[in-house]
Design a protein around this motif. Structure first.
Motif, mmCIF file in Angstrom:
data_model
loop_
_atom_site.group_PDB
_atom_site.id
_atom_site.type_symbol
_atom_site.label_atom_id
_atom_site.label_comp_id
_atom_site.label_asym_id
_atom_site.label_seq_id
_atom_site.Cartn_x
_atom_site.Cartn_y
_atom_site.Cartn_z
ATOM 1 N N SER A 239 0.847 -1.191 0.000
ATOM 2 C CA SER A 239 0.000 0.000 0.000
ATOM 3 C C SER A 239 0.884 1.242 0.000
ATOM 4 C CB SER A 239 -0.914 0.000 1.224
ATOM 5 O OG SER A 239 -0.143 -0.007 2.417
ATOM 6 N N ALA A 240 0.269 2.401 -0.079
ATOM 7 C CA ALA A 240 1.030 3.648 -0.057
ATOM 8 C C ALA A 240 1.652 3.846 1.324
ATOM 9 C CB ALA A 240 0.124 4.825 -0.387
ATOM 10 N N PRO A 241 2.945 4.200 1.399
ATOM 11 C CA PRO A 241 3.553 4.465 2.715
ATOM 12 C C PRO A 241 2.820 5.559 3.481
ATOM 13 C CG PRO A 241 5.240 4.301 1.008
ATOM 14 C CD PRO A 241 3.922 4.323 0.309
ATOM 15 N N ASN A 242 2.403 6.608 2.754
ATOM 16 C CA ASN A 242 1.668 7.721 3.359
ATOM 17 C C ASN A 242 0.596 8.187 2.381
ATOM 18 O OD1 ASN A 242 3.426 8.104 5.763
ATOM 19 N ND2 ASN A 242 4.953 8.705 4.236
ATOM 20 N N PRO A 243 -0.481 8.799 2.864
ATOM 21 C CA PRO A 243 -1.450 9.397 1.961
ATOM 22 C C PRO A 243 -0.788 10.408 1.039
ATOM 23 C CG PRO A 243 -2.321 9.327 4.192
ATOM 24 C CD PRO A 243 -0.887 8.913 4.286
ATOM 25 N N GLY A 244 -1.245 10.453 -0.209
ATOM 26 C CA GLY A 244 -0.641 11.338 -1.193
ATOM 27 C C GLY A 244 0.354 10.643 -2.084
ATOM 28 N N MET A 245 0.751 9.411 -1.715
ATOM 29 C CA MET A 245 1.688 8.639 -2.519
ATOM 30 C C MET A 245 0.946 7.563 -3.302
ATOM 31 S SD MET A 245 4.864 8.147 0.133
ATOM 32 C CE MET A 245 5.833 7.307 -1.136
ATOM 33 N N PHE A 246 1.595 7.057 -4.319
ATOM 34 C CA PHE A 246 0.998 6.010 -5.147
ATOM 35 C C PHE A 246 0.848 4.721 -4.341
ATOM 36 C CE2 PHE A 246 1.708 2.322 -7.981
ATOM 37 C CZ PHE A 246 0.564 2.443 -8.752
ATOM 38 N N SER A 247 -0.356 4.151 -4.391
ATOM 39 C CA SER A 247 -0.630 2.890 -3.703
ATOM 40 C C SER A 247 -0.766 1.788 -4.745
ATOM 41 C CB SER A 247 -1.915 2.989 -2.873
ATOM 42 O OG SER A 247 -2.261 1.717 -2.340
ATOM 43 N N TYR A 248 0.225 0.916 -4.794
ATOM 44 C CA TYR A 248 0.177 -0.178 -5.759
ATOM 45 C C TYR A 248 -0.980 -1.120 -5.439
ATOM 46 C CZ TYR A 248 2.160 -3.427 -9.189
ATOM 47 O OH TYR A 248 2.357 -4.221 -10.297
ATOM 48 N N ARG A 249 -1.276 -1.275 -4.152
ATOM 49 C CA ARG A 249 -2.380 -2.156 -3.761
ATOM 50 C C ARG A 249 -3.711 -1.626 -4.279
ATOM 51 N NH1 ARG A 249 -2.972 -3.279 2.497
ATOM 52 N NH2 ARG A 249 -0.901 -4.162 2.070
ATOM 53 N N ASP A 250 -3.955 -0.327 -4.068
ATOM 54 C CA ASP A 250 -5.217 0.250 -4.533
ATOM 55 C C ASP A 250 -5.318 0.204 -6.046
ATOM 56 O OD1 ASP A 250 -5.851 0.750 -1.926
ATOM 57 O OD2 ASP A 250 -5.362 2.893 -1.995
ATOM 58 N N TYR A 251 -4.202 0.457 -6.724
ATOM 59 C CA TYR A 251 -4.203 0.432 -8.188
ATOM 60 C C TYR A 251 -4.580 -0.950 -8.710
ATOM 61 C CZ TYR A 251 -2.364 0.319 -12.947
ATOM 62 O OH TYR A 251 -2.222 0.148 -14.310
ATOM 63 N N LEU A 252 -3.957 -1.993 -8.142
ATOM 64 C CA LEU A 252 -4.261 -3.347 -8.596
ATOM 65 C C LEU A 252 -5.658 -3.779 -8.174
ATOM 66 C CD1 LEU A 252 -0.857 -5.192 -7.987
ATOM 67 C CD2 LEU A 252 -1.801 -4.365 -10.153
ATOM 68 N N ASN A 253 -6.092 -3.373 -6.975
ATOM 69 C CA ASN A 253 -7.446 -3.724 -6.527
ATOM 70 C C ASN A 253 -8.493 -3.177 -7.472
ATOM 71 O OD1 ASN A 253 -6.877 -3.562 -2.898
ATOM 72 N ND2 ASN A 253 -6.251 -5.053 -4.426
ATOM 73 N N GLN A 254 -8.250 -1.987 -8.024
ATOM 74 C CA GLN A 254 -9.193 -1.406 -8.974
ATOM 75 C C GLN A 254 -9.286 -2.230 -10.251
ATOM 76 O OE1 GLN A 254 -8.200 2.709 -9.703
ATOM 77 N NE2 GLN A 254 -7.925 3.121 -7.533
ATOM 78 N N LEU A 255 -8.247 -2.995 -10.534
ATOM 79 C CA LEU A 255 -8.241 -3.860 -11.718
ATOM 80 C C LEU A 255 -8.708 -5.273 -11.387
ATOM 81 C CD1 LEU A 255 -4.788 -2.734 -13.206
ATOM 82 C CD2 LEU A 255 -7.065 -1.928 -13.850
ATOM 83 N N GLY A 256 -9.177 -5.478 -10.148
ATOM 84 C CA GLY A 256 -9.628 -6.811 -9.751
ATOM 85 C C GLY A 256 -8.484 -7.756 -9.432
ATOM 86 N N VAL A 257 -7.340 -7.190 -9.057
ATOM 87 C CA VAL A 257 -6.149 -7.984 -8.751
ATOM 88 C C VAL A 257 -5.835 -7.830 -7.273
ATOM 89 C CG1 VAL A 257 -3.670 -8.233 -9.173
ATOM 90 C CG2 VAL A 257 -5.225 -7.769 -11.073
ATOM 91 N N TRP A 258 -5.619 -8.958 -6.585
ATOM 92 C CA TRP A 258 -5.439 -8.926 -5.133
ATOM 93 C C TRP A 258 -4.120 -9.529 -4.680
ATOM 94 C CZ3 TRP A 258 -9.219 -6.039 -3.184
ATOM 95 C CH2 TRP A 258 -10.385 -5.912 -3.947
ATOM 96 N N GLY A 259 -3.354 -10.117 -5.587
ATOM 97 C CA GLY A 259 -2.083 -10.732 -5.230
ATOM 98 C C GLY A 259 -0.977 -10.314 -6.181
ATOM 99 N N LEU A 260 0.259 -10.392 -5.690
ATOM 100 C CA LEU A 260 1.440 -9.981 -6.449
ATOM 101 C C LEU A 260 2.456 -11.107 -6.413
ATOM 102 C CD1 LEU A 260 3.029 -7.649 -7.877
ATOM 103 C CD2 LEU A 260 3.801 -6.964 -5.594
ATOM 104 N N CYS A 261 3.109 -11.357 -7.553
ATOM 105 C CA CYS A 261 4.073 -12.456 -7.624
ATOM 106 C C CYS A 261 5.207 -12.121 -8.587
ATOM 107 C CB CYS A 261 3.365 -13.742 -8.068
ATOM 108 S SG CYS A 261 4.467 -15.182 -8.142
#
Length: 760
Positions: free
Chosen positions: A140-162
């Motif tokens: 996730s984003a370290p702090n608000p205002g930064m890019f959150s890879y988790r939120d970005y992938l969740n929006q695409l229906g993706v919940w895991g990273l490998c």
């Protein structure tokens, strides 16, 4: 039985249930209450009791919330720690700077995963891949205002990273007709137009060719929504196709079916977005109702479409496009019966109604825009009105260009229109303003938004006479909210202390109820990482401050000049206005410290060396008192650490103690000199929770209820050390590190406080 007159409430209830279910485990108590309430409701209905209506809504609310919880539950996956061997089908491929991101759906589990493969691996959508690797939750984003890879992938229906250690790709034999048609359309657009990026984005939802400069201009103008394939695009596509069909001798039902087939093909071709599906479903239901001469409530259609999409795909709720699209359309449907202008000429009616739609959409989206982007484009409604005709022309011409008709004069027309758009962009962007609510709390914004929705709901009801009672009630509510918003700041807003995630370092942001902003330390990077371009100030601190709307810092406090406290402040001093810098006055022979002094001198910032006994009154009831150093120490194991500024921030009866990196010699002195004065409800643990600063008598004297340990996850020092955390657990001190995200502490009215870690 109770009449279901408010069907539209089902969709918001389901959304709330999914949101609740995604953030917590499904509670069995909810289902127990439902089992008790349902028989009660049926019995009350059978007896004809008035209470049946109230119980009905309780049952409905509980049932929809339970459905949302169950729908959201599969999203929270606990991935196995051991490497997994899986088979998946490739959904999309995106080339990044150092590798390529491959989104896949596993077979047969149907889990959405993101695989990162080397750049030289040939892979495309539709291929099959067998891979082995450890699946983790995206960061996730370290702090608000930064890019959150988790939120970005969740929006695409993706919940895991490998990151697979082994993989084998089986190429698809033949590409789909849809993929080949989309590629052909893109080729036609790119071949015939001078600047095809805008046309590709508007017609096919492909933003790859859209320049970063144009994206930023459209963001500043508040017209980014025009680029998303949504109801406007689907509506214009339906209009163009309907005008074509109108000239053909077809029956109305067959014409309706052909239009829906065309829209379905366009949506699939244009990227399959949730907002486009919303518009398609609404057009289909509306067209069918119109054909059958049924009087359908637009809000009920809106609710039915949203409810159906969320039941089918709960993860849509976490997509910005879905939530923004539905909230904007819901607000427009709610308010347009009230504000629709029906007087004057056709041009003026179009102008007034279009402006009303833009303003309503922006007001409806206000809380979401502030949540997602922390700002609202003031020029958005007007810019939308100006650019909408050009967008419609580009869409119409873009359809023709995509079909290969560009050389027939369409490309020349589009090139001229795009040049006009560029001129408009450059003319309007100097006047683009972004509003950030520095003096309105989140609660106040939600209160005004709730009033806006309630007013629309009350005023849209059909009446034969002027609704004087409704106007009077809304006026009273408006005055009440104005009264609440006009209360003194210390009543409406808390004192806030936030520990930022800056890795292995300290950084605290303080905001007072009156809006004063202070920054204590700035985190930092070691010289090794500085030489390789890492800059925690620019990458983590500044984005957070900008998201909070901070243009000026009323004070920057440096506890001591070590890199993990000082280096991040350089970017802050370079970019923001600073009223005063406070430190301990100890020089430090490093390039970072020299740059720190140069910036203070170059920007004429007052520079104060604080000493024990000095007290700074920030505002009513809030003060800052220096407890250490009295004089600079010399000859200790670490003079820089032991000369750290130690100060106590007090708001009424609640005190907060900041300790820098002090070690045992200073801890002894503080207990001996300050004694009971050290007592504080919140503590910044000395020296990142190191055993070199472990002195149980100090924690007895402070007696904190909450503690923050600024230590990075997986740091090389092993901070916090188990001696410290074991003592906290034994004493019942609630502690947290900002490694997973900011740790916040709020104080209301000088006596009520709340401690929130990233997990909350």
């Amino acid at each position: 039985m109770t009449k279901i007159s408010n069907f539209f409430i089902l969709f918001p209830l389901l959304a709330l249930g999914i949101l609740y279910g995604s953030r917590s485990h499904v509670s069995p108590h909810l289902f127990i209450w439902l089992l008790l309430l349902i028989p009660l409701w049926l019995w009350l209905e059978y007896k004809g009791r008035k209470a049946a209506g109230l119980v009905y809504w309780a049952v409905l609310t509980g049932a929809i919330t339970a459905l949302g919880c169950l729908a959201a539950a599969p999203q929270a996956a606990d991935w196995p720690k051991d490497p997994q061997k899986l088979t998946a089908v490739v959904k999309s491929v995106q080339t990044l700077s150092s590798d390529q991101r491959v989104l896949v759906t596993t077979i047969p589990q149907k889990l959405g995963l993101a695989l990162h493969l080397p750049l030289d691996v040939p892979v495309s959508a539709g291929d099959y891949i067998e891979f082995k690797g450890t699946i983790t939750t995206p960061p996730s984003a370290p702090n608000p205002g930064m890019f959150s890879y988790r939120d970005y992938l969740n929006q695409l229906g993706v919940w895991g990273l490998c990151y697979p250690v082994e993989f084998t790709i089986q190429k698809r034999v033949q590409r789909s007709v849809l993929a080949r048609l989309r590629e052909w359309c893109l080729q036609n657009i790119n071949r015939d137009l001078d600047d095809p990026g805008l046309v590709s984005a508007l017609v096919l939802g492909d933003r790859a060719g859209l320049s970063q400069e144009r994206r930023e201009i459209w963001r500043l103008l508040g017209i980014n929504h025009l680029l998303a394939i949504s109801g406007m695009h689907v509506g214009l596509a339906a209009l163009f196709f309907a005008l074509f069909l109108k000239r053909l001798p077809l029956r109305p039902l067959f014409r309706l079916l052909l239009t829906q087939v065309f829209l379905l093909a366009y949506i699939l071709l244009a990227g399959n977005s949730a907002s486009a599906w919303r518009a398609f479903a609404a057009f289909a239901l509306g067209g069918l109702g119109n054909h059958r001469r049924l009087l359908l409530n637009p809000l009920h259609i809106w609710s039915l479409v949203g409810f159906t999409l969320l039941v089918a795909q709960p993860q849509l709720l976490f997509q910005k496009a879905f939530t923004l699209s539905f909230v904007a359309s819901g607000g427009i449907l709610l308010w347009m019966p009230v504000l629709r202008c029906q007087k004057g000429g056709a041009f003026w009616r179009y102008l007034i109604n279009s402006m009303a739609v833009s303003v309503i959409a922006q007001l409806s989206l206000a809380p979401l825009l502030l949540h997602y982007f922390a700002e609202i484009a003031v020029l958005g409604p007007l810019a939308t009105l100006v650019f909408l005709p050009f967008t419609a022309v580009i869409l119409a011409g873009g359809f023709l260009a995509a079909l290969g008709l560009g050389p027939w004069g369409v490309a020349q027309l589009l090139n001229a229109v795009i040049r006009c758009v560029t001129i408009l962009e450059n003319s309007l962007v100097p006047y683009a303003l972004q509003w950030q609510p520095q003096y309105l709390s989140q609660g106040e914004i939600l209160l005004w938004w709730a009033f806006f929705i309630y007013a629309g709901w009350r005023l849209r009801r059909p009446r034969l006479t002027v609704p004087k009672n409704t106007y009077r009630r809304l006026l009273y509510l408006f005055l009440l909210i104005c009264l609440i918003s006009g209360l003194p700041a210390f009543i409406r807003r808390p004192l806030e202390v936030t520990a930022l995630n800056v890795g292995q370092g300290d950084c605290f942001f303080i905001r007072t109820p009156g809006g004063l902003n202070l920054l204590v330390d700035g985190g930092g990077d070691s010289p090794y990482w500085q030489a390789r371009g890492r800059n925690v100030g620019r990458e983590r601190v500044l984005p957070y401050l900008r998201r909070r709307g901070v243009a000026k810092l009323d004070a920057v406090i440096l506890s001591h000049p070590h890199e993990d406290h000082l280096f991040g402040l350089l970017a802050v001093l370079e970019e923001l206005e600073v009223a005063v810098v406070i430190d301990n006055g100890q020089a430090h022979p490093t390039p970072t410290y020299e740059r720190y002094l140069d910036l203070i001198s170059a920007k004429n910032i007052p520079h104060v060396a604080a000493r024990r006994g000095e007290r700074l009154v920030l505002e009513r009831g809030i003060s800052l008192e220096i407890l250490h150093p009295g004089r600079l120490l010399a000859g200790t194991d670490s003079d820089a650490n032991n000369n750290s500024l130690v100060f106590q921030l007090a708001y009424g009866r609640v005190k907060m103690l900041f300790t820098g990196d002090i070690e045992l010699p200073v801890l002894y002195d503080l207990v001996a000199i300050q004694g009971e004065h050290l007592e504080s409800k919140w503590l910044k643990v000395p020296h990142h929770g190191s055993r070199s600063s472990f002195y149980p008598e100090f924690y007895d004297a402070v007696d904190p209820a909450f503690a923050v340990i600024p230590a990075g996850e997986g740091n090389l020092f092993g901070h916090p050390h188990p001696e410290v955390t074991s003592l906290f657990n034994q004493k019942g001190i609630r502690w947290s590190t900002p490694g997973a995200g900011p740790v916040r502490f709020f104080v209301w009215w000088g006596f009520f406080s709340r401690f929130l870690s990233a997990a909350h």
